[in-house]
Design an enzyme around this catalytic site. Sequence first.
Site, PDB file in Angstrom:
ATOM      1  N   PHE A 148      -6.926  14.292  47.973  1.00 32.39           N
ATOM      2  CA  PHE A 148      -8.220  13.718  48.362  1.00 32.39           C
ATOM      3  C   PHE A 148      -8.298  13.745  49.877  1.00 32.39           C
ATOM      4  O   PHE A 148      -7.460  13.124  50.549  1.00 32.39           O
ATOM      5  CB  PHE A 148      -8.261  12.288  47.824  1.00 32.39           C
ATOM      6  CG  PHE A 148      -9.484  11.487  48.139  1.00 32.39           C
ATOM      7  CD1 PHE A 148     -10.666  11.676  47.426  1.00 32.39           C
ATOM      8  CD2 PHE A 148      -9.452  10.490  49.102  1.00 32.39           C
ATOM      9  CE1 PHE A 148     -11.786  10.888  47.676  1.00 32.39           C
ATOM     10  CE2 PHE A 148     -10.564   9.691  49.363  1.00 32.39           C
ATOM     11  CZ  PHE A 148     -11.726   9.896  48.642  1.00 32.39           C
ATOM     12  N   THR A 158      -9.989  11.165  55.233  1.00 28.87           N
ATOM     13  CA  THR A 158      -9.633  10.680  56.573  1.00 28.87           C
ATOM     14  C   THR A 158      -9.536  11.827  57.585  1.00 28.87           C
ATOM     15  O   THR A 158      -9.091  12.930  57.244  1.00 28.87           O
ATOM     16  CB  THR A 158      -8.291   9.931  56.505  1.00 28.87           C
ATOM     17  OG1 THR A 158      -8.418   8.886  55.534  1.00 28.87           O
ATOM     18  CG2 THR A 158      -7.892   9.339  57.832  1.00 28.87           C
ATOM     19  N   GLY A 178     -11.265   6.898  60.203  1.00 23.83           N
ATOM     20  CA  GLY A 178     -10.378   6.318  59.188  1.00 23.83           C
ATOM     21  C   GLY A 178     -11.126   5.262  58.406  1.00 23.83           C
ATOM     22  O   GLY A 178     -11.830   5.568  57.444  1.00 23.83           O
ATOM     23  N   SER A 179     -11.033   4.010  58.861  1.00 23.43           N
ATOM     24  CA  SER A 179     -11.762   2.927  58.187  1.00 23.43           C
ATOM     25  C   SER A 179     -13.260   3.221  58.178  1.00 23.43           C
ATOM     26  O   SER A 179     -13.952   2.932  57.199  1.00 23.43           O
ATOM     27  CB  SER A 179     -11.512   1.596  58.902  1.00 23.43           C
ATOM     28  OG  SER A 179     -10.142   1.284  58.865  1.00 23.43           O
ATOM     29  N   ILE A 205      -3.077  13.471  54.636  1.00 24.25           N
ATOM     30  CA  ILE A 205      -3.528  13.745  53.268  1.00 24.25           C
ATOM     31  C   ILE A 205      -2.327  13.806  52.316  1.00 24.25           C
ATOM     32  O   ILE A 205      -1.502  14.722  52.397  1.00 24.25           O
ATOM     33  CB  ILE A 205      -4.379  15.033  53.224  1.00 24.25           C
ATOM     34  CG1 ILE A 205      -5.544  14.931  54.216  1.00 24.25           C
ATOM     35  CG2 ILE A 205      -4.884  15.310  51.805  1.00 24.25           C
ATOM     36  CD1 ILE A 205      -6.432  13.695  54.067  1.00 24.25           C
ATOM     37  N   THR A 206      -2.266  12.832  51.419  1.00 20.32           N
ATOM     38  CA  THR A 206      -1.132  12.721  50.500  1.00 20.32           C
ATOM     39  C   THR A 206      -1.082  13.925  49.565  1.00 20.32           C
ATOM     40  O   THR A 206      -2.108  14.325  48.990  1.00 20.32           O
ATOM     41  CB  THR A 206      -1.240  11.422  49.667  1.00 20.32           C
ATOM     42  OG1 THR A 206      -1.305  10.323  50.574  1.00 20.32           O
ATOM     43  CG2 THR A 206      -0.053  11.248  48.739  1.00 20.32           C
ATOM     44  N   ARG A 259      25.727 -13.624  43.928  1.00 19.19           N
ATOM     45  CA  ARG A 259      26.283 -13.925  45.255  1.00 19.19           C
ATOM     46  C   ARG A 259      26.663 -15.408  45.357  1.00 19.19           C
ATOM     47  O   ARG A 259      25.857 -16.277  45.019  1.00 19.19           O
ATOM     48  CB  ARG A 259      25.229 -13.575  46.307  1.00 19.19           C
ATOM     49  CG  ARG A 259      25.556 -13.981  47.703  1.00 19.19           C
ATOM     50  CD  ARG A 259      26.542 -13.046  48.342  1.00 19.19           C
ATOM     51  NE  ARG A 259      26.770 -13.398  49.745  1.00 19.19           N
ATOM     52  CZ  ARG A 259      27.818 -12.976  50.444  1.00 19.19           C
ATOM     53  NH1 ARG A 259      28.716 -12.204  49.877  1.00 19.19           N
ATOM     54  NH2 ARG A 259      27.944 -13.329  51.707  1.00 19.19           N
ATOM     55  N   GLY A 303      22.315 -10.487  54.924  1.00 21.69           N
ATOM     56  CA  GLY A 303      22.700  -9.298  55.698  1.00 21.69           C
ATOM     57  C   GLY A 303      22.620  -8.033  54.867  1.00 21.69           C
ATOM     58  O   GLY A 303      22.244  -6.957  55.368  1.00 21.69           O
ATOM     59  N   GLU A 352      -6.228   3.501  51.236  1.00 23.63           N
ATOM     60  CA  GLU A 352      -7.318   3.201  50.285  1.00 23.63           C
ATOM     61  C   GLU A 352      -8.064   1.927  50.705  1.00 23.63           C
ATOM     62  O   GLU A 352      -8.460   1.110  49.884  1.00 23.63           O
ATOM     63  CB  GLU A 352      -6.781   3.143  48.843  1.00 23.63           C
ATOM     64  CG  GLU A 352      -6.131   4.477  48.468  1.00 23.63           C
ATOM     65  CD  GLU A 352      -6.174   4.834  47.007  1.00 23.63           C
ATOM     66  OE1 GLU A 352      -6.999   4.266  46.271  1.00 23.63           O
ATOM     67  OE2 GLU A 352      -5.400   5.716  46.612  1.00 23.63           O
TER      68      GLU A 352
HETATM   69  C1  LIG Z   1       0.956   7.543  54.107  1.00 22.34           C
HETATM   70  C2  LIG Z   1      -0.543   7.653  54.115  1.00 22.34           C
HETATM   71  C3  LIG Z   1      -1.186   8.366  53.131  1.00 22.34           C
HETATM   72  C4  LIG Z   1      -2.567   8.537  53.179  1.00 22.34           C
HETATM   73  N1  LIG Z   1      -3.178   9.324  52.241  1.00 22.34           N
HETATM   74  C5  LIG Z   1      -4.492   9.629  52.392  1.00 22.34           C
HETATM   75  C6  LIG Z   1      -5.120  10.582  51.532  1.00 22.34           C
HETATM   76  O1  LIG Z   1      -4.490  11.112  50.602  1.00 22.34           O
HETATM   77  N2  LIG Z   1      -6.407  10.913  51.761  1.00 22.34           N
HETATM   78  C7  LIG Z   1      -7.141  10.343  52.772  1.00 22.34           C
HETATM   79  O2  LIG Z   1      -8.298  10.700  52.929  1.00 22.34           O
HETATM   80  N3  LIG Z   1      -6.584   9.422  53.602  1.00 22.34           N
HETATM   81  C8  LIG Z   1      -5.276   9.065  53.443  1.00 22.34           C
HETATM   82  N4  LIG Z   1      -4.689   8.150  54.286  1.00 22.34           N
HETATM   83  C9  LIG Z   1      -5.488   7.554  55.343  1.00 22.34           C
HETATM   84  C10 LIG Z   1      -5.737   6.067  55.159  1.00 22.34           C
HETATM   85  O3  LIG Z   1      -6.657   5.834  54.144  1.00 22.34           O
HETATM   86  C11 LIG Z   1      -6.170   5.513  56.539  1.00 22.34           C
HETATM   87  O4  LIG Z   1      -5.036   5.545  57.372  1.00 22.34           O
HETATM   88  C12 LIG Z   1      -6.752   4.114  56.461  1.00 22.34           C
HETATM   89  O5  LIG Z   1      -7.981   4.101  55.793  1.00 22.34           O
HETATM   90  C13 LIG Z   1      -6.943   3.484  57.842  1.00 22.34           C
HETATM   91  O6  LIG Z   1      -7.592   4.355  58.721  1.00 22.34           O
HETATM   92  P1  LIG Z   1      -6.953   4.631  60.158  1.00 22.34           P
HETATM   93  O7  LIG Z   1      -5.522   4.999  59.970  1.00 22.34           O
HETATM   94  O8  LIG Z   1      -7.812   5.579  60.876  1.00 22.34           O
HETATM   95  O9  LIG Z   1      -6.965   3.226  60.883  1.00 22.34           O
HETATM   96  P2  LIG Z   1      -8.191   2.621  61.706  1.00 22.34           P
HETATM   97  O10 LIG Z   1      -9.437   2.745  60.901  1.00 22.34           O
HETATM   98  O11 LIG Z   1      -8.173   3.173  63.082  1.00 22.34           O
HETATM   99  O12 LIG Z   1      -7.782   1.079  61.740  1.00 22.34           O
HETATM  100  C14 LIG Z   1      -6.848   0.540  62.689  1.00 22.34           C
HETATM  101  C15 LIG Z   1      -6.882  -0.983  62.521  1.00 22.34           C
HETATM  102  O13 LIG Z   1      -8.205  -1.479  62.826  1.00 22.34           O
HETATM  103  C16 LIG Z   1      -8.689  -2.238  61.729  1.00 22.34           C
HETATM  104  N5  LIG Z   1     -10.141  -2.057  61.626  1.00 22.34           N
HETATM  105  C17 LIG Z   1     -10.852  -0.898  61.585  1.00 22.34           C
HETATM  106  N6  LIG Z   1     -12.152  -1.157  61.447  1.00 22.34           N
HETATM  107  C18 LIG Z   1     -12.280  -2.510  61.392  1.00 22.34           C
HETATM  108  C19 LIG Z   1     -13.374  -3.414  61.235  1.00 22.34           C
HETATM  109  N7  LIG Z   1     -14.639  -2.967  61.101  1.00 22.34           N
HETATM  110  N8  LIG Z   1     -13.130  -4.735  61.223  1.00 22.34           N
HETATM  111  C20 LIG Z   1     -11.858  -5.201  61.334  1.00 22.34           C
HETATM  112  N9  LIG Z   1     -10.786  -4.406  61.472  1.00 22.34           N
HETATM  113  C21 LIG Z   1     -10.994  -3.083  61.501  1.00 22.34           C
HETATM  114  C22 LIG Z   1      -7.955  -1.694  60.525  1.00 22.34           C
HETATM  115  O14 LIG Z   1      -7.947  -2.639  59.440  1.00 22.34           O
HETATM  116  C23 LIG Z   1      -6.589  -1.441  61.104  1.00 22.34           C
HETATM  117  O15 LIG Z   1      -5.862  -2.646  61.128  1.00 22.34           O
HETATM  118  C24 LIG Z   1      -3.320   7.930  54.223  1.00 22.34           C
HETATM  119  C25 LIG Z   1      -2.669   7.158  55.190  1.00 22.34           C
HETATM  120  C26 LIG Z   1      -1.300   7.027  55.162  1.00 22.34           C
HETATM  121  C27 LIG Z   1      -0.620   6.220  56.246  1.00 22.34           C
END
Ligand SMILES: Cc1cc2nc3c(=O)[nH]c(=O)nc-3n(C[C@H](O)[C@H](O)[C@H](O)COP(=O)(O)OP(=O)(O)OC[C@H]3O[C@@H](n4cnc5c(N)ncnc54)[C@H](O)[C@@H]3O)c2cc1C
Length: 383
Positions: free
Chosen positions: A122, A125, A130-131, A156-157, A269, A341, A364
Amino acid sequence: MIRDRETLDLLLQNIARFVRERLVPQEDSVAETDEIPDELVDEMKRMGLFGLSIPEEYGGLALTMEEEALAVLELCRTSPAFRSIIGTTVGIGSQGIVFDGTEEQKRRYLPGMATGEIIASFALTEPESGSDAASLRTTALRDGEHYVVNGTKRYITNAPHAGVFTLMARTNPADKSASGISAFIVDAKSPGISFGRRDKKMGQRGAHTCDVIFENCRVPAENLIGGKEGVGFKTAMKVLDKGRIHIAAVCVGVAERMLADALRYAMERKQFGQRIGDFQLVQALLADSKAEIYAARSMMIDAARRRDEGLPHTTEASCAKMFASEMCGRVADRAVQVFGGAGYMSEYGIERFYRDVRLFRIYEGTTQIQQILIARNMMRDAA
Ligand SMILES: Cc1cc2nc3c(=O)[nH]c(=O)nc-3n(C[C@H](O)[C@H](O)[C@H](O)COP(=O)(O)OP(=O)(O)OC[C@H]3O[C@@H](n4cnc5c(N)ncnc54)[C@H](O)[C@@H]3O)c2cc1C
């Protein structure tokens, strides 16, 4: 909703045996090598695990949400990296096609996904999105019978193993909102796709993520999901809505495993001449974990049943994902504490779980995004 208790119990027993006899013994070596052996993936294929959520007419097991959640919970009494290899195909990678694909798209792709022959990923991102997923920049511009895709997808997983991607891209660059986004099925071998290096992650070794780069990648127009532009973001949100209940089940399964390990250790333990489990302060660590797991499990089952019954469940799915993932982090922390430990030493495995489960609060939809969704829904419902 459980349709046939006896059939489900058989499946759950099979998964439990597979976890106990095949996966648990390989937890350390998978963490060491960062690879899940092919023979284990083949066994998962034979067990039908890739097809848990795919309709029967396309070769899957067509589990209800409650059944899928219970199956996944059982599979997660081990390193969550094992679930990850089936996770995107069962969940976010295939469900866009199941929900919104045309009959032709379903017939073409779902049978291969159900057998695990096609691993689905999927791709939502991006480096700058991201968010705030609706701000994505990857474009898919129509050119005759194709769309030309340009952009980079991040983290992307299963991308290194994928046969197809469910890709979200902007078909109308003038429209910066969610309604400019469309969803596509993209063959991973298409010219114009390249992959970044495998990401070095905090945990879940054996599960792989990387960047997926699209450079003038031509995708046949018939691969536009549902044949309709501008509804791709809605498809993605439907997929994630279901995925949240799935992730809640994952969290409950891993938490139950960590607590079982902590309980065993607390009963073996000895300090001050008695079992550490006889000290009330250690009992509090165990009891708080038990109660929180029970709460998360109840929420997850309730959200799954609401979905199966066709009731509104978006808020409940977010609540379950948020609570279960935060709970899982607290249980991991307490489990390390019970081990003392030894909890910090890799040979006991609990520190590996501690790192593995940190992800659940991030992907997600982070905890903060779930909070925003829950509160937004509350205000909408109250208005
Ligand atoms: C191991 C792994 C596997 C993944 N697999 C997939 C995948 O298969 N496909 C895919 O599409 N994506 C994937 N992702 C992406 C994942 O969904 C995103 O990393 C996640 O949604 C967060 O986005 P970001 O990393 O850009 O963080 P950001 O959006 O930059 O967020 C950084 C911080 O800011 C906070 N924040 C952001 N906006 C707000 C707001 N409006 N209010 C308050 N706080 C906020 C967040 O909660 C977070 O704490 C994967 C990520 C990882 C680490």
